[in-house]
Scaffold this motif. Structure first.
Motif, mmCIF file in Angstrom:
data_model
loop_
_atom_site.group_PDB
_atom_site.id
_atom_site.type_symbol
_atom_site.label_atom_id
_atom_site.label_comp_id
_atom_site.label_asym_id
_atom_site.label_seq_id
_atom_site.Cartn_x
_atom_site.Cartn_y
_atom_site.Cartn_z
ATOM 1 N N GLU A 47 -7.968 -3.715 32.542
ATOM 2 C CA GLU A 47 -7.601 -2.765 33.585
ATOM 3 C C GLU A 47 -8.028 -3.299 34.950
ATOM 4 O OE1 GLU A 47 -6.514 0.133 35.999
ATOM 5 O OE2 GLU A 47 -8.645 -0.362 35.932
ATOM 6 N N PHE A 48 -7.115 -3.227 35.912
ATOM 7 C CA PHE A 48 -7.358 -3.821 37.218
ATOM 8 C C PHE A 48 -7.170 -2.832 38.361
ATOM 9 C CE2 PHE A 48 -5.696 -6.470 40.842
ATOM 10 C CZ PHE A 48 -6.924 -7.024 41.177
ATOM 11 N N GLY A 49 -6.229 -1.892 38.224
ATOM 12 C CA GLY A 49 -5.907 -0.993 39.327
ATOM 13 C C GLY A 49 -7.067 -0.107 39.724
ATOM 14 N N ALA A 50 -7.530 0.745 38.803
ATOM 15 C CA ALA A 50 -8.654 1.637 39.113
ATOM 16 C C ALA A 50 -9.946 0.865 39.305
ATOM 17 C CB ALA A 50 -8.816 2.674 37.999
ATOM 18 N N THR A 51 -10.078 -0.253 38.600
ATOM 19 C CA THR A 51 -11.317 -1.033 38.661
ATOM 20 C C THR A 51 -11.558 -1.593 40.051
ATOM 21 O OG1 THR A 51 -10.955 -1.626 36.354
ATOM 22 C CG2 THR A 51 -12.612 -2.868 37.534
ATOM 23 N N THR A 52 -10.489 -1.928 40.788
ATOM 24 C CA THR A 52 -10.663 -2.458 42.143
ATOM 25 C C THR A 52 -11.305 -1.420 43.065
ATOM 26 O OG1 THR A 52 -8.388 -1.797 42.664
ATOM 27 C CG2 THR A 52 -8.736 -4.065 41.962
ATOM 28 N N PRO B 207 2.554 -11.084 51.057
ATOM 29 C CA PRO B 207 2.500 -10.011 52.060
ATOM 30 C C PRO B 207 3.846 -9.363 52.346
ATOM 31 C CG PRO B 207 2.329 -12.164 53.116
ATOM 32 C CD PRO B 207 2.265 -12.411 51.638
ATOM 33 N N ARG B 208 4.948 -10.027 51.993
ATOM 34 C CA ARG B 208 6.266 -9.465 52.321
ATOM 35 C C ARG B 208 6.694 -8.373 51.355
ATOM 36 N NH1 ARG B 208 10.878 -12.633 52.208
ATOM 37 N NH2 ARG B 208 9.975 -13.927 50.557
ATOM 38 N N PHE B 209 6.091 -8.317 50.186
ATOM 39 C CA PHE B 209 6.525 -7.373 49.167
ATOM 40 C C PHE B 209 5.365 -6.444 48.817
ATOM 41 C CE2 PHE B 209 8.941 -11.296 48.489
ATOM 42 C CZ PHE B 209 10.237 -10.808 48.632
ATOM 43 N N ALA B 210 5.615 -5.150 48.887
ATOM 44 C CA ALA B 210 4.588 -4.167 48.565
ATOM 45 C C ALA B 210 5.230 -2.983 47.864
ATOM 46 C CB ALA B 210 3.860 -3.706 49.820
ATOM 47 N N THR B 211 4.777 -2.688 46.651
ATOM 48 C CA THR B 211 5.201 -1.484 45.951
ATOM 49 C C THR B 211 4.306 -0.323 46.396
ATOM 50 O OG1 THR B 211 3.731 -2.017 44.118
ATOM 51 C CG2 THR B 211 6.008 -2.772 43.961
ATOM 52 N N LEU B 212 4.576 0.849 45.858
ATOM 53 C CA LEU B 212 3.744 2.003 46.181
ATOM 54 C C LEU B 212 2.286 1.747 45.805
ATOM 55 C CD1 LEU B 212 6.043 4.963 45.080
ATOM 56 C CD2 LEU B 212 5.355 4.393 47.404
ATOM 57 N N GLU B 213 2.074 1.116 44.632
ATOM 58 C CA GLU B 213 0.711 0.838 44.185
ATOM 59 C C GLU B 213 -0.015 -0.060 45.192
ATOM 60 O OE1 GLU B 213 -0.760 0.800 40.351
ATOM 61 O OE2 GLU B 213 -0.130 2.805 40.875
ATOM 62 N N VAL B 214 0.628 -1.121 45.606
ATOM 63 C CA VAL B 214 0.005 -2.058 46.541
ATOM 64 C C VAL B 214 -0.235 -1.388 47.889
ATOM 65 C CG1 VAL B 214 0.299 -4.247 47.759
ATOM 66 C CG2 VAL B 214 0.985 -4.047 45.365
ATOM 67 N N GLU B 215 0.714 -0.590 48.345
ATOM 68 C CA GLU B 215 0.555 0.084 49.631
ATOM 69 C C GLU B 215 -0.585 1.101 49.579
ATOM 70 O OE1 GLU B 215 1.326 0.393 53.591
ATOM 71 O OE2 GLU B 215 2.269 -0.983 52.164
ATOM 72 N N LEU C 233 -0.582 13.358 30.631
ATOM 73 C CA LEU C 233 -0.467 13.233 32.082
ATOM 74 C C LEU C 233 -1.116 11.961 32.640
ATOM 75 C CD1 LEU C 233 -0.918 16.884 33.389
ATOM 76 C CD2 LEU C 233 1.158 15.511 33.310
ATOM 77 N N PRO C 234 -2.274 11.509 32.119
ATOM 78 C CA PRO C 234 -2.826 10.256 32.666
ATOM 79 C C PRO C 234 -1.884 9.071 32.558
ATOM 80 C CG PRO C 234 -4.515 11.407 31.429
ATOM 81 C CD PRO C 234 -3.232 12.160 31.216
ATOM 82 N N LEU C 235 -0.971 9.073 31.550
ATOM 83 C CA LEU C 235 0.000 7.990 31.453
ATOM 84 C C LEU C 235 1.011 8.032 32.587
ATOM 85 C CD1 LEU C 235 0.760 7.807 27.623
ATOM 86 C CD2 LEU C 235 -0.743 6.361 28.981
ATOM 87 N N GLY C 236 1.203 9.218 33.170
ATOM 88 C CA GLY C 236 2.127 9.349 34.290
ATOM 89 C C GLY C 236 1.461 9.189 35.640
ATOM 90 N N THR C 237 0.200 8.820 35.635
ATOM 91 C CA THR C 237 -0.555 8.642 36.876
ATOM 92 C C THR C 237 -0.989 7.195 36.989
ATOM 93 O OG1 THR C 237 -1.389 10.901 36.631
ATOM 94 C CG2 THR C 237 -2.501 9.490 38.227
ATOM 95 N N SER C 238 -0.779 6.612 38.129
ATOM 96 C CA SER C 238 -1.153 5.208 38.300
ATOM 97 C C SER C 238 -2.666 5.067 38.322
ATOM 98 C CB SER C 238 -0.562 4.650 39.590
ATOM 99 O OG SER C 238 -1.296 5.099 40.706
ATOM 100 N N ALA C 239 -3.131 3.902 37.870
ATOM 101 C CA ALA C 239 -4.561 3.624 37.875
ATOM 102 C C ALA C 239 -5.104 3.574 39.295
ATOM 103 C CB ALA C 239 -4.837 2.311 37.146
ATOM 104 N N VAL C 240 -4.290 3.103 40.236
ATOM 105 C CA VAL C 240 -4.719 3.056 41.633
ATOM 106 C C VAL C 240 -4.931 4.462 42.174
ATOM 107 C CG1 VAL C 240 -4.022 2.380 43.958
ATOM 108 C CG2 VAL C 240 -3.621 0.832 42.050
ATOM 109 N N THR C 241 -4.025 5.376 41.846
ATOM 110 C CA THR C 241 -4.180 6.766 42.262
ATOM 111 C C THR C 241 -5.432 7.382 41.660
ATOM 112 O OG1 THR C 241 -1.793 7.041 42.475
ATOM 113 C CG2 THR C 241 -3.092 9.038 42.224
ATOM 114 N N LEU C 242 -5.678 7.084 40.395
ATOM 115 C CA LEU C 242 -6.867 7.605 39.738
ATOM 116 C C LEU C 242 -8.133 7.063 40.395
ATOM 117 C CD1 LEU C 242 -7.772 9.382 37.364
ATOM 118 C CD2 LEU C 242 -7.775 7.343 35.944
ATOM 119 N N GLY C 243 -8.140 5.772 40.701
ATOM 120 C CA GLY C 243 -9.295 5.198 41.377
ATOM 121 C C GLY C 243 -9.518 5.807 42.750
ATOM 122 N N LEU C 244 -8.433 6.069 43.479
ATOM 123 C CA LEU C 244 -8.545 6.715 44.782
ATOM 124 C C LEU C 244 -9.137 8.106 44.644
ATOM 125 C CD1 LEU C 244 -7.948 6.900 47.825
ATOM 126 C CD2 LEU C 244 -5.630 7.652 47.225
ATOM 127 N N GLY C 245 -8.678 8.861 43.644
ATOM 128 C CA GLY C 245 -9.227 10.205 43.420
ATOM 129 C C GLY C 245 -10.705 10.172 43.109
#
Length: 581
Positions: free
Chosen positions: A522-527, A245-253, A423-435
């Motif tokens: 793949e884990f980011g968008a899948t979540t 919980p003490r460490f959060a990157t942009l993806e985790v946040e 461009l998809p390589l420059g986009t995080s999977a978490v961002t894609l899943g959110l979209g």
């Protein structure tokens, strides 16, 4: 049909300028036709969700009630993301550059196995990487178990989890193969005469390395460093499971704000910031890799390699092999061994630890002891992952062929559309899943009722890899082969089937294995996109490891081992086809 020929096949006298213009129009139509489906795919499934994320970001950025706490939520993960990515990149280069020299210059026993071993972590899901380090260094990991047994310790002496050290160690484990592959391949093809000339002039080996070799390799080193930084910058599973919980990157946040806090505007703003950063890095990477100023010498397989002869060379080879085995093999071996071992710790005042062989964790994967309505047998999660990965392969290969043939035709259209593909390589999977969640929230395309969105998201990431694999192989096919087949009466479909496809077979297999393993792990968008009743293996592993209890932990270990075995088979198939076809 050649514009210089009439409909009857008779030569028509036309000015050269008119013929050239007609050919350009024909090529433009062909390129537009080939790009039609992939471009529509990108517009609907990438740019449309991306626009929704930017819309959320705009609402959050111009909100009047934005507070200092909100800016802290932005600045703190951004600063930590850059900090940990920089440290991880430096440590990865520290290990990777000597390893690249080892593979490029020396011949030793077990080299093929060690090369495959260093490649496997890169295609492993980040969830499996996190579980592997947990099995090695966690409170119930092998290092702590052995130290507690040997020194009669009541508590685990190594407390590395939920720390920055665990994150950095996992990132080096995960990305060292990028440096080995990128720098090592260029190093093995350097013109040996430059180094030999420096040695003849009296330069020591260290001076040759410093003043000749490294300057020639500055582009591959810079490219590898930027790639490693980009992968660490967008790290998600490793930070989530090993950082605590003490460490959060942009993806985790982004993940926390979207799925836990339900704060979609702030998650959209964080996604936009991360997207801008990754796109800048991607542009920089493109500029670094454009052009070629390294004097490469094509060599036969194994040419330029030698067995270590001097004492210093033998020591170097032994030290590097030990480092790579400890770094790469120990976490994976600990995972496999821990999945078939029971531990009974803290039995008594001295904290004795008993171990024993068991297959109970694998057996428990198929038992719903709590009679939960949301229980999904792991075999179903495995089949879900295999199904999604298979659909991903079909989508990415079909569209990859269309784009590769389009790029193989000279046209101004390619200059504009080719960068869009990356461009998809420059986009995080978490961002894609959110979209996807923001846009596809109502029938007929609904995240909850349209499971095909999962392989669609995976295909967006896999497509650039497939195209970059197919296009060079396609451009290497001489047109004379196609012309000869056409002269002999073969229709276009038969020319493709019997001329192009056999030559492209290796590239197709490599691209298929790449897309298959990318989808599988793949884990980011899948979540964001997975449904409770249709989880993938990484999501199921995350569920197990997020719940307390030794049984859940053991099931996570067992499923991670199964997923690792599938990825290992994939890398073996890719290597075999690359070497034999």
């Amino acid at each position: 049909m050649d514009p210089g020929l009439g409909r009857s096949g008779v030569k028509v006298n036309m000015p050269k300028s008119a013929i050239r213009k007609a050919r350009e129009i024909t090529a433009r139509r062909k390129v537009f036709f080939l790009w039609a489906v992939p471009l529509a795919f990108l517009l609907f499934f990438f740019f449309y969700p991306l626009g929704a994320v930017f819309n959320l970001a705009g609402k959050a950025a111009f909100a009047r009630d934005i507070s200092i706490n909100t800016w802290t939520r932005i600045w703190r993960p951004l600063a930590f993301t850059i900090w940990q990515a920089s440290l991880s990149m430096g440590l990865t280069l520290l290990v990777g550059l000597p390893a690249a020299y080892l593979f490029a210059r020396f011949r030793f026993r077990g080299k093929k196995f060690l090369r495959a071993l260093t490649t496997l972590p890169f295609i492993l899901p980040t969830v499996v990487v996190a579980v592997s380090f947990n099995a090695l260094t966690g409170p119930r990991g092998w290092l702590n178990v052995l130290l507690m047994r040997w020194f009669d310790l009541p508590t685990p002496p190594i407390q590395i989890l939920n720390s920055l050290a665990a994150i950095l160690l996992a990132h080096v484990f995960y990305n060292v193969s990028v440096v080995i592959r990128t720098v090592g391949s260029a190093w093995s093809q350097l013109d040996p005469r430059t180094e030999q000339a420096a040695r003849v002039l009296g330069a020591s080996p260290l001076r040759v390395l410093r003043e000749v070799t490294l300057p020639l390799l500055k582009k591959p080193i810079a490219a590898a460093a930027l790639l490693v930084f980009l992968f660490d910058f967008t790290s998600f599973g490793v930070i989530l499971l090993l950082g605590g919980p003490r460490f959060a990157t942009l993806e985790v946040e982004i993940y926390i704000q979207a799925l836990q806090m339900l704060n979609l505007p702030l998650s959209g703003l964080l996604s936009a910031i991360q997207m801008v950063c990754t796109l800048l890095m991607l542009i920089l990477y493109t500029r670094i890799t454009s052009g070629q100023n390294i004097p490469l010498m094509p060599r036969l397989k194994g040419e330029g390699e030698r067995s270590p002869q001097k004492t210093g060379e033998r020591i170097f080879v032994v030290i590097m092999i030990v480092i790579l085995v400890v770094l790469q093999f120990f976490p994976l071996g600990a995972l496999v061994l821990r999945s078939v071992t029971t531990l009974d710790a803290n039995r008594g005042a001295r904290g004795e630890v008993d171990t024993g062989f068991t297959l109970a964790y694998y057996q428990e994967l198929f038992i719903n002891r709590r009679q939960s309505l949301f229980y999904v047998p792991p075999i179903e999660a495995m089949w879900n992952s295999l199904l999604y990965a298979s659909i991903t392969v079909v989508l990415s290969i079909v569209m990859g062929f269309l784009v590769a043939y389009a790029l193989n035709t000279r046209s101004v259209i390619n200059r504009a559309l080719d960068p869009l593909l990356m461009l998809p390589l420059g986009t995080s999977a978490v961002t894609l899943g959110l979209g996807f969640i923001v846009v596809f929230n109502r029938p007929p395309v609904d995240v909850r009722s349209f499971p095909l969105l999962m392989p669609v998201a995976h295909s967006l990431v896999a497509l650039p890899f497939v195209v970059r694999t197919l296009q060079p192989a396609l451009s290497s096919i001489p047109n004379s082969l196609r012309h000869a087949a056409a002269v002999m009466g073969a229709p276009p479909w038969r020319v493709w089937l019997e001329v192009d496809l056999p030559i492209l077979a290796r590239a197709v297999v490599v691209g298929a294995v790449f897309s298959f393993t990318i989808s599988l792990g793949e884990f980011g968008a899948t979540t964001f996109l997975s449904r409770p009743e249709m989880p993938t293996m990484p999501v199921a592993i995350f569920r197990f490891i997020s719940q307390p209890g030794a049984l859940n932990y053991g099931q996570a270990l067992a499923m991670s081992t199964l997923l690792m075995a599938v990825c290992a088979v994939g890398i073996l198939l890719m290597d075999n086809f690359s070497n034999e076809l």
